[in-house]
Design an enzyme around this catalytic site. Structure first.
Site: not given
Ligand code: F6P
Length: 544
Positions: A209, A215, A270-271, A356, A387, A507
């Site tokens: 965005k 990263e 973003g999410r 978030e 399990h 950050k």
């Protein structure tokens, strides 16, 4: 100065607190035995999703009190405000209009007085045209070969959504294309995702965005090196890189032709973005028509949320039941357990969406909250989780409300697998709710010393979402259901579900430390003693 928030002082909250104290010991067994209509009453159905919430530690009265709490929090006005494009993301001064991403052509939704729907559809059309060229083999790479591999580079909302959805809809995907996702700055992620891929047949989609995320830009540069190491011509970037971003300037600086950039807008968080151009890799996988079906599913759930009375409204019900456990029973976590292998990444996706959004400690007015906000969300697809961690849900000391998501029809009807899967699905919620008493265990002839170990207390709450079939449309409905569930809870807690300041400090510090790690001269370290020590140790060991 920290002020105290007012929510707990409201009569609606206090009524819920008193009600909780009255019913906290009530057993689900009892509730079912004394009310034959319970299962039918405490259920709701819409858009091919049947929600059974009867296996929750609540009564009709609980629901009424929760609905009153929602009303006192102004939920219906807030829903209107979101859909109308009001700037409800107050700390960033932005509208929250992911619902416009799936509005049909011809709808009108205003952001800052401008109808955004035509722009949304212009981008969708551009995506569709591009995807058709790549999928048909008409888009050629720098050496004239068709694209066979697509690598999405992004992180957070620019990775989790497209990755989850590409897995979820793999059944519908073009099998001649390979899809990989790179998010972590750890080079291992890039190295493994591109292992064995021919650069001349690979398309990189750089999704960001902001187009400033450390990263993603690091991985995008590495991808460019990967391409140029084989093709040796910077012009190749044009044919092998496209971008999805709101930041054309940074995209151009990186060297990607902005003609091959797919835009979106600052009113998409973003999410909340994988149904925007951020879903380009998904559209490449399933095609524009199926992507459109998914958007229709999202839109159908938006309409359900916007128009259905609260007592039958699926996102409102899920949101309120979540508040009940989070704030009154003190449940710290919440598990989402999809019984469908295609939804393997659904819980990981929901983690960002929920945590978030609602991982906040101050109200919209900046007051510290004195109640719990967003829960810790986690989960794995069934039956694998059974399990692994279900033991703790059944017999541990923690209360973990769960959403079980299953489908009546399988996409892969092989033998009796689906009935077996669904038998487990139904069995788990039954066992969690009703358990097995000491008397029942003893009656089975179990040795007395083993009786406590084999007893199941039950009274462990679950929602069951029984859906028709995992189609693109159903995925859209499910995602929108959870988006709006998160919204409902944010409204009750009076927090901003749409900012994420909490990720900033790390950050900033990482940037500073990166230069300290990279410097050839011994850096002057001014962190705390622990961090200084760790950095020195790392520098020394790395040299060695
Ligand atoms: O660090 C958190 C975050 O800002 C998320 O909200 C976002 O989804 C992610 O980083 C990626 O951001 P971008 O799409 O701008 O690269």
């Amino acid at each position: 100065m920290t002020r105290t928030s007012k929510l707990r002082q409201t009569p609606q909250w206090q009524a819920l607190q008193a009600h909780y104290e009255a019913i906290e010991e009530t057993q689900l067994r009892e509730l079912f035995v004394t009310d034959a209509t319970r299962a039918a009453r405490l259920s709701a159905e819409a858009l091919g999703i049947f929600l059974d919430y009867s296996k929750n530690r609540l009564t009709g009265e609980t629901l009424e009190l929760l609905l009153a709490l929602a009303e006192s929090a102004g939920l219906s006005a807030k829903i209107k405000a979101m859909f109308a494009g009001e700037k409800i993301n107050t700390t960033e001064g932005r509208a929250v209009l992911h619902t416009a991403l799936r509005a049909p052509k011809g709808a009108s939704i205003l952001a800052d007085g401008k109808n955004v729907v035509p722009e949304v559809h212009a981008v969708l059309d551009k995506m569709a045209e591009f995807c058709e060229r790549v999928r048909s083999g008409a888009w050629l790479g720098h050496t004239g070969k068709a694209i066979r591999n697509v690598v999405n580079i992004g992180i957070g909302g620019s990775d989790l959504g497209p990755y989850m959805a590409t897995e979820a809809l793999r059944f519908y995907s073009a099998r001649h294309l390979t899809f990989r996702f790179v998010s972590n700055v750890d080079a291992t992620d890039f190295a493994e995702a591109t292992h064995g891929l021919a650069p001349e047949e690979t398309l990189f989609i750089v999704c960001s965005k902001t187009f400033t995320t450390l990263e993603t830009l690091g991985n995008a540069r590495t991808a460019r090196d990967f391409l140029l190491a084989k093709l040796h011509d910077p012009e190749a970037v044009k044919k092998h890189f496209v971008a999805v971003s709101t930041n054309a300037e940074e995209v151009a600086k990186f060297g990607i032709d902005t003609a091959n950039m797919f835009g979106f807008w600052d009113w998409v968080g973003g999410r909340y973005s994988y149904d925007s151009a951020i879903g380009l890799s998904l559209m490449l996988a399933i095609g524009a028509d199926a992507f459109g079906e998914m958007l229709s599913g999202f839109h159908a759930m938006d309409e359900h949320f916007r128009t259905t009375p609260p007592a039958q409204n699926l996102p409102i019900l899920l949101g309120l039941i979540g508040v009940w456990y989070n704030d009154f029973f003190g449940a710290q976590t919440y598990a989402v357990l999809p019984y469908d292998q295609y939804l393997a990444r659904f819980s990981a996706y929901l983690q960002q969406l929920d945590m978030e959004s609602n991982g906040k400690r101050v109200t919209l007015e900046g007051d510290a909250v004195d109640y719990e906000t967003g829960p810790i969300l986690w989960g794995q697809p069934g039956t694998n989780g059974q399990h692994a961690f279900y033991q703790l849900i059944h017999q541990g000391t923690k209360l973990i409300p769960c959403d079980f998501i299953g489908f009546s029809q399988t996409l892969n009807p092989i033998g009796t697998h689906h009935d077996l899967l669904m038998a487990n699905f139904f069995a788990q919620t039954e066992a969690l709710a009703f358990g097995k008493t000491e008397a029942e265990v003893a009656k089975e002839g179990v040795k007395p010393e083993l009786v406590p170990h084999k007893t199941f207390p039950g009274n462990r709450p679950t929602n069951t979402l029984l859906c028709e079939r995992l189609t693109p449309s159903m995925l859209g409905k499910l995602v929108a259901l959870y988006e709006h569930k998160v919204f409902v809870q944010g409204v009750i807690w009076n927090i901003n579900s749409f900012d994420q300041w909490g990720v900033e400090l790390g950050k900033v510090l990482a940037k500073r430390i990166a230069s300290e790690l990279e410097s050839s001269a011994e850096p002057e370290l001014t962190h705390d003693a622990s961090t200084n020590n760790l950095i020195r140790r790392y520098r020394g060991a790395r040299k060695g």
